[in-house]
Scaffold this active site. Sequence first.
Site, PDB file in Angstrom:
ATOM      1  N   THR A 130     -20.947  36.259 -42.306  1.00  0.00           N
ATOM      2  CA  THR A 130     -20.806  37.643 -42.777  1.00  0.00           C
ATOM      3  C   THR A 130     -19.917  37.730 -44.016  1.00  0.00           C
ATOM      4  O   THR A 130     -18.870  37.076 -44.092  1.00  0.00           O
ATOM      5  CB  THR A 130     -20.217  38.507 -41.660  1.00  0.00           C
ATOM      6  OG1 THR A 130     -21.111  38.519 -40.556  1.00  0.00           O
ATOM      7  CG2 THR A 130     -19.996  39.936 -42.131  1.00  0.00           C
ATOM      8  N   SER A 136     -25.690  42.342 -42.150  1.00  0.00           N
ATOM      9  CA  SER A 136     -27.004  42.078 -41.562  1.00  0.00           C
ATOM     10  C   SER A 136     -27.968  41.440 -42.555  1.00  0.00           C
ATOM     11  O   SER A 136     -28.858  40.684 -42.162  1.00  0.00           O
ATOM     12  CB  SER A 136     -27.605  43.395 -41.038  1.00  0.00           C
ATOM     13  OG  SER A 136     -26.802  43.943 -40.012  1.00  0.00           O
ATOM     14  N   GLY A 169     -14.056  34.996 -37.091  1.00  0.00           N
ATOM     15  CA  GLY A 169     -13.256  34.573 -35.950  1.00  0.00           C
ATOM     16  C   GLY A 169     -12.687  33.188 -36.153  1.00  0.00           C
ATOM     17  O   GLY A 169     -13.345  32.297 -36.694  1.00  0.00           O
ATOM     18  N   ARG A 302     -10.406  57.512  -4.024  1.00  0.00           N
ATOM     19  CA  ARG A 302      -9.734  58.690  -4.576  1.00  0.00           C
ATOM     20  C   ARG A 302     -10.286  59.950  -3.921  1.00  0.00           C
ATOM     21  O   ARG A 302     -11.498  60.191  -3.934  1.00  0.00           O
ATOM     22  CB  ARG A 302      -9.964  58.754  -6.084  1.00  0.00           C
ATOM     23  CG  ARG A 302      -9.369  59.994  -6.753  1.00  0.00           C
ATOM     24  CD  ARG A 302      -7.841  59.867  -6.832  1.00  0.00           C
ATOM     25  NE  ARG A 302      -7.292  60.808  -7.795  1.00  0.00           N
ATOM     26  CZ  ARG A 302      -6.756  61.983  -7.471  1.00  0.00           C
ATOM     27  NH1 ARG A 302      -6.738  62.376  -6.206  1.00  0.00           N
ATOM     28  NH2 ARG A 302      -6.259  62.762  -8.419  1.00  0.00           N
ATOM     29  N   GLU A 409     -23.155  40.077 -34.183  1.00  0.00           N
ATOM     30  CA  GLU A 409     -24.403  39.355 -33.869  1.00  0.00           C
ATOM     31  C   GLU A 409     -25.609  40.243 -34.130  1.00  0.00           C
ATOM     32  O   GLU A 409     -26.631  40.141 -33.440  1.00  0.00           O
ATOM     33  CB  GLU A 409     -24.392  38.846 -32.426  1.00  0.00           C
ATOM     34  CG  GLU A 409     -23.525  37.619 -32.224  1.00  0.00           C
ATOM     35  CD  GLU A 409     -23.971  36.422 -33.046  1.00  0.00           C
ATOM     36  OE1 GLU A 409     -25.167  36.072 -33.023  1.00  0.00           O
ATOM     37  OE2 GLU A 409     -23.117  35.842 -33.737  1.00  0.00           O
TER      38      GLU A 409
END
Length: 616
Positions: A130, A136, A169, A302, A409
Amino acid sequence: MPTDVLRDLLDGRWADLRRTSRELLATVEPAPPGDLESQRARTFEQLRLLADGGHALTGFPKAYGGADDVGGSVVAFEVLGFGDLSLMVKAGVQWGLFGGAVQALGTQDHHDRYLPGIMSLAIPGCFAMTETGHGSDVQHLRTTATYDAETREFVVNTPDRDARKDYIGNAARDGRMAVVFAQLVSGGEEHGVHALMVPLRDEHGQALPGVSIEDCGPKAGLNGVDNGRISFDHVRVPRTELLNRYGDVAEDGTYSSPIDGAGRRFFTMLGTLVRGRISVAGGAGSATKKALALAVRYGEERKQFTRPDGEEVVVLDYLAHQRKLLPALAKTYALHFAQEELVSALHDVQDDRGKREVESRAAGIKAVATWHATETIQVCREACGGAGYLAENLLPQLKADTDVFTTFEGDNTVLLQLVAKGLLTSYRDHVGDLDALGMVRFVADQFVGVAIERTAARAIIARLVSGGDDGLLERGWQLRQLEFRETHVLEGLARRLKRAGAGDAFEVFNAAQDHVLHAARAHVDRVVMEAFVAGVDRCSDPGVAELLGKVCDLYALSVIEGDRGWFLEHGGLTAAGSKGVTQAVNGLCGELRGRVGELVEGFGIPEVWMRVGMVG
């Protein structure tokens, strides 16, 4: 016990691997909150625990100590989605994207030099595709790799700010190398996007000359992942660093490829990386299951307000609360079986046609599964009231960590357009260009199809009026409705595009994008439904099969209810039938209320990752 049978069915083909992966994940303790650096450091430590525990071995070749199990590698990644999603994404970057690219795009020389270190985490790496200006649209990336025949090196360069490798990343802190996607130039000619191995840091963690790395900083979620931006200033790497399975450059600069045509070569290269897209869908599914398990546990304990006799009511006994959670749970089950089929297809398919079908299905399932995760986790947060807003109860972090899944992705809207384009291509190949006579026949067939569906709908409405809703629970009718919608929407889209003529192709397609996306969603809904039906049919336990059958009914009718305007407009439902669908959904929610605990227990989420303050 029914829960054990249910878990065995959901574990499916890779049941043993799912069990061992859950056991490994249970040994990785959740990390306490911390600042950005401590989160990143802790995630890297956890990654080492996974590497030491053998998590990375599943998908890599046996020659390097792996198991050659492509499908299994996706399943092992899915299981990580029950835990810390930063760890899941970090593992995906290292072994799925970085290692997967070396494995898929490289040759034996690259495998020998890099795969052992990638598997052991001795070589932490990045997947640098990217760019700031191109996400994209990978085919038009701007980073260049120009071959210098005199030195037998590639010169990797970032020509401008828009060409920075962005949101990568492992880049900001841990990465030592990167698979860099760049426009390959050799002999003065451009050969399209290729991938190269490019070193980023030395043994001391310092950026190498010509490599600039910026930290993306804190994000809304996934802060254990060190995303960064990378720029290259005429960085030189040896010719042998080109991952050359699909395109090579000789010492003299001559380019060669076993695949003719830059376009076909590009899509072949990207097709080998489809595992990442499938993995994201699976990880989103696991996060969704975890959110539902938390919300169901809360809803069963609850209490809120009282009955006339003074007894307090647990919130899951309210229809409105069931309506929030149970249709979402049904869709989660449906997507689980669709994901299971997709992973098996990825693992088994060898021919080109089958691979193209896997790529298209992966695009559709990823889009629908990640949108479903975003929507469902928000619903679960609201279903837990203020408790769901507390960090200790995990839902806020799940919400923050999964939000980006809809755009990495592959942006979901773009992915659905890819699905629709594939459907149109198949439609054209099957039907051909419609001449005048063909159009007449086509319209006649449409009329007959609508008439048949209206007749079926009237028969069901007659049963509803007489006091029963069995017709809506007929599996054949449910499938026909989804098939009818898919076929009708696709054929209508084909007619619409044909009427637009052969003008500006972009404008024609752009003007029909609403129709395009509807066609893709209709297709995916039908595919998911068929996968769910097949999953129910595989269940050998009559009691569990009956339970899953009701969940399948709830999924099918929820889909029809969600698009009932279309069904009403096109004759698939009458007004009375539309009301009947809503009544049937309400009834199914009531029937499943007492079994919802079993349904979420069937996911098999390790308890260490379910420790919260709002429920016992």
